[in-house]
Design an enzyme around this catalytic site. Structure first.
Site, PDB file in Angstrom:
ATOM      1  N   GLY A  35       0.792  -1.236   0.000  1.00 53.06           N
ATOM      2  CA  GLY A  35       0.000   0.000   0.000  1.00 53.06           C
ATOM      3  C   GLY A  35       0.816   1.274   0.000  1.00 53.06           C
ATOM      4  O   GLY A  35       0.312   2.324   0.394  1.00 53.06           O
ATOM      5  N   ASN A  55       1.697   3.052  -2.550  1.00 47.53           N
ATOM      6  CA  ASN A  55       1.027   4.022  -3.439  1.00 47.53           C
ATOM      7  C   ASN A  55      -0.226   4.585  -2.790  1.00 47.53           C
ATOM      8  O   ASN A  55      -0.483   5.781  -2.867  1.00 47.53           O
ATOM      9  CB  ASN A  55       0.674   3.367  -4.775  1.00 47.53           C
ATOM     10  CG  ASN A  55       1.864   3.310  -5.707  1.00 47.53           C
ATOM     11  OD1 ASN A  55       2.235   4.308  -6.323  1.00 47.53           O
ATOM     12  ND2 ASN A  55       2.494   2.140  -5.787  1.00 47.53           N
ATOM     13  N   ASN A 115      -5.271   2.484 -13.478  1.00 48.51           N
ATOM     14  CA  ASN A 115      -4.342   1.536 -12.853  1.00 48.51           C
ATOM     15  C   ASN A 115      -2.912   2.028 -13.055  1.00 48.51           C
ATOM     16  O   ASN A 115      -2.641   2.819 -13.960  1.00 48.51           O
ATOM     17  CB  ASN A 115      -4.515   0.157 -13.513  1.00 48.51           C
ATOM     18  CG  ASN A 115      -3.577  -0.878 -12.928  1.00 48.51           C
ATOM     19  OD1 ASN A 115      -3.355  -0.929 -11.710  1.00 48.51           O
ATOM     20  ND2 ASN A 115      -2.994  -1.711 -13.789  1.00 48.51           N
ATOM     21  N   HIS A 138       1.028   0.433 -13.526  1.00 46.43           N
ATOM     22  CA  HIS A 138       1.771  -0.814 -13.751  1.00 46.43           C
ATOM     23  C   HIS A 138       3.265  -0.496 -13.716  1.00 46.43           C
ATOM     24  O   HIS A 138       3.705   0.502 -14.290  1.00 46.43           O
ATOM     25  CB  HIS A 138       1.368  -1.401 -15.104  1.00 46.43           C
ATOM     26  CG  HIS A 138       1.988  -2.737 -15.354  1.00 46.43           C
ATOM     27  ND1 HIS A 138       1.524  -3.886 -14.760  1.00 46.43           N
ATOM     28  CD2 HIS A 138       3.073  -3.085 -16.101  1.00 46.43           C
ATOM     29  CE1 HIS A 138       2.281  -4.906 -15.137  1.00 46.43           C
ATOM     30  NE2 HIS A 138       3.225  -4.452 -15.942  1.00 46.43           N
ATOM     31  N   GLU A 188       6.546   5.912  -9.291  1.00 47.62           N
ATOM     32  CA  GLU A 188       5.094   5.792  -9.057  1.00 47.62           C
ATOM     33  C   GLU A 188       4.625   6.826  -8.051  1.00 47.62           C
ATOM     34  O   GLU A 188       3.638   7.525  -8.276  1.00 47.62           O
ATOM     35  CB  GLU A 188       4.766   4.378  -8.541  1.00 47.62           C
ATOM     36  CG  GLU A 188       5.021   3.311  -9.585  1.00 47.62           C
ATOM     37  CD  GLU A 188       4.627   1.914  -9.118  1.00 47.62           C
ATOM     38  OE1 GLU A 188       4.325   1.092  -9.975  1.00 47.62           O
ATOM     39  OE2 GLU A 188       4.630   1.654  -7.902  1.00 47.62           O
TER      40      GLU A 188
HETATM   41  C1  GRF Z   1       3.058  -1.095  -7.650  1.00 51.55           C
HETATM   42  O1  GRF Z   1       4.330  -1.361  -8.102  1.00 51.55           O
HETATM   43  C2  GRF Z   1       2.111  -0.938  -8.809  1.00 51.55           C
HETATM   44  O2  GRF Z   1       2.717  -0.552  -9.970  1.00 51.55           O
HETATM   45  C3  GRF Z   1       1.551  -2.309  -8.986  1.00 51.55           C
HETATM   46  O3  GRF Z   1       1.471  -2.839  -7.695  1.00 51.55           O
HETATM   47  C4  GRF Z   1       2.475  -2.253  -6.888  1.00 51.55           C
HETATM   48  C5  GRF Z   1       1.830  -1.839  -5.610  1.00 51.55           C
HETATM   49  O4  GRF Z   1       2.777  -1.435  -4.679  1.00 51.55           O
HETATM   50  N1  GRF Z   1       0.287  -2.274  -9.689  1.00 51.55           N
HETATM   51  P1  GRF Z   1       2.322  -0.807  -3.294  1.00 51.55           P
HETATM   52  O5  GRF Z   1       1.427  -1.819  -2.605  1.00 51.55           O
HETATM   53  O6  GRF Z   1       1.578   0.446  -3.608  1.00 51.55           O
HETATM   54  O7  GRF Z   1       3.576  -0.541  -2.531  1.00 51.55           O
END
Ligand code: GRF
Length: 305
Positions: A126, A128, A216, A218, A288
């Site tokens: 989590g 992000n 989303n 990626h 990200e």
């Molecule tokens: C991220 O690398 C995103 O690109 C992918 O899942 C990962 C999630 O990471 N879809 P986090 O749980 O937000 O650390």
């Protein structure tokens, strides 16, 4: 109570204050005007006085709040409010019949004022989700209202708890065979869905209810290194073993396929010769965190017209 009203009317704190002022001043003005008219009519029967007083209140109150709302910049809210009240009392005709989806979609476009509720779908650590929450913490127009998770014990659930954000742990059967938890999202007035480490496909009822409102992220430059099974370390391992010189992130709209849908943004970074998957993952995560919240803000700001 104020928090509930803010959620229910989708208003910011300032707008709620202006609405309450309008109610207070409009209400007092109504009582004052009704009593003046009754004095002028000089009615001496108590029962007749009460009946006419109630009738006058019903007639004057909507006009009074509408006029006062202009001065507080809340006319749009009150015209909708008075209209809905009229429909409930059977005095005004409601809108023609629309389907559930249309009603929900219309409400997203026409609701006022513009507090946008975001749901973050995530099932991993989590990081992000945390950055998105931090980004909108002080926002008066965007609210991270819900975390949706499909994995008990996921780090993102702890984040939701720490941040006092409601979370739902979803079940596969209900997600795919039911209506994708659409009722729960409607209940919380969700306007926009952000996937951040959510590994299930998004079912049709949600895609229909949120057209171009689900995105989303990626951790690679799609269309390469995407699709079923391409997540987490396996993406970075594949990139390194293919001896790619660069990798990066892709933010895209979500459709019915894995890691597919119109691309909104791609940002690249170098892959170093001796990179381990962990080192590359670290670099990608930084990209990200720097880009996802900003793009979300750009997209949701377009919903507020
Ligand atoms: C991220 O690398 C995103 O690109 C992918 O899942 C990962 C999630 O990471 N879809 P986090 O749980 O937000 O650390």
């Amino acid at each position: 109570m104020f928090k509930n009203l803010k959620q229910r009317w989708k208003v910011t704190s300032l707008q709620l204050a202006l609405i309450i002022c309008t109610f207070a001043i409009g209400g007092s003005a109504t009582g004052f005007a009704a009593k003046k008219i009754l004095n002028w009519l000089a009615i001496d029967h108590d029962w007749l006085w009460t009946i006419i007083y109630i009738l006058l209140i019903i007639i004057i109150w909507p006009l009074a709040v509408l006029v006062v709302s202009i001065f507080f910049g809340q006319f749009r809210f009150f015209s909708g409010y008075v209209h809905r009240l009229g429909v409930k009392m059977g005095l005004v005709k409601g809108k023609s019949q629309t389907t559930d989806h249309e009603l929900y979609r219309n409400s997203l476009i026409t609701h006022y004022p513009p507090l946008i509720n975001i749901a973050v779908f995530a099932s991993g650590a989590g990081s992000n989700a945390q950055k998105i929450i931090d980004h909108f913490r002080e926002s008066s127009s965007v609210n991270v209202a819900l975390i949706v998770c499909n994995k008990s014990g996921a780090g993102v659930l702890q984040i939701a708890e720490n941040e006092n954000i409601s979370a739902i742990l979803i079940e596969k059967e209900k997600f795919f065979r039911g209506n994708g938890y659409l009722d729960e999202l409607k209940e919380r007035k969700i306007d926009f869905i952000v996937l951040a480490g959510f590994l299930w496909k998004i079912p049709d009822p949600l895609l229909k209810a949120f057209p171009r409102r689900i995105i989303n992220i990626h951790p690679a430059l799609l269309p390469k290194y995407g699709g079923k099974g391409m997540y987490g370390q396996s993406v970075h391992e594949a990139v390194i073993s293919a001896k790619e010189k660069e990798s990066g992130i892709t933010i895209h709209y979500v459709d019915g396929h894995y890691d597919h849908g119109d691309i909104i943004l791609q940002v690249s970074c170098p892959v170093m010769e001796n990179d381990t998957p962990e080192e590359l993952a670290h670099r990608i995560h930084a990209l990200e965190h720097a880009n996802y919240p900003v793009i979300i803000e750009e997209l949701v700001s377009k919903l507020v017209k």
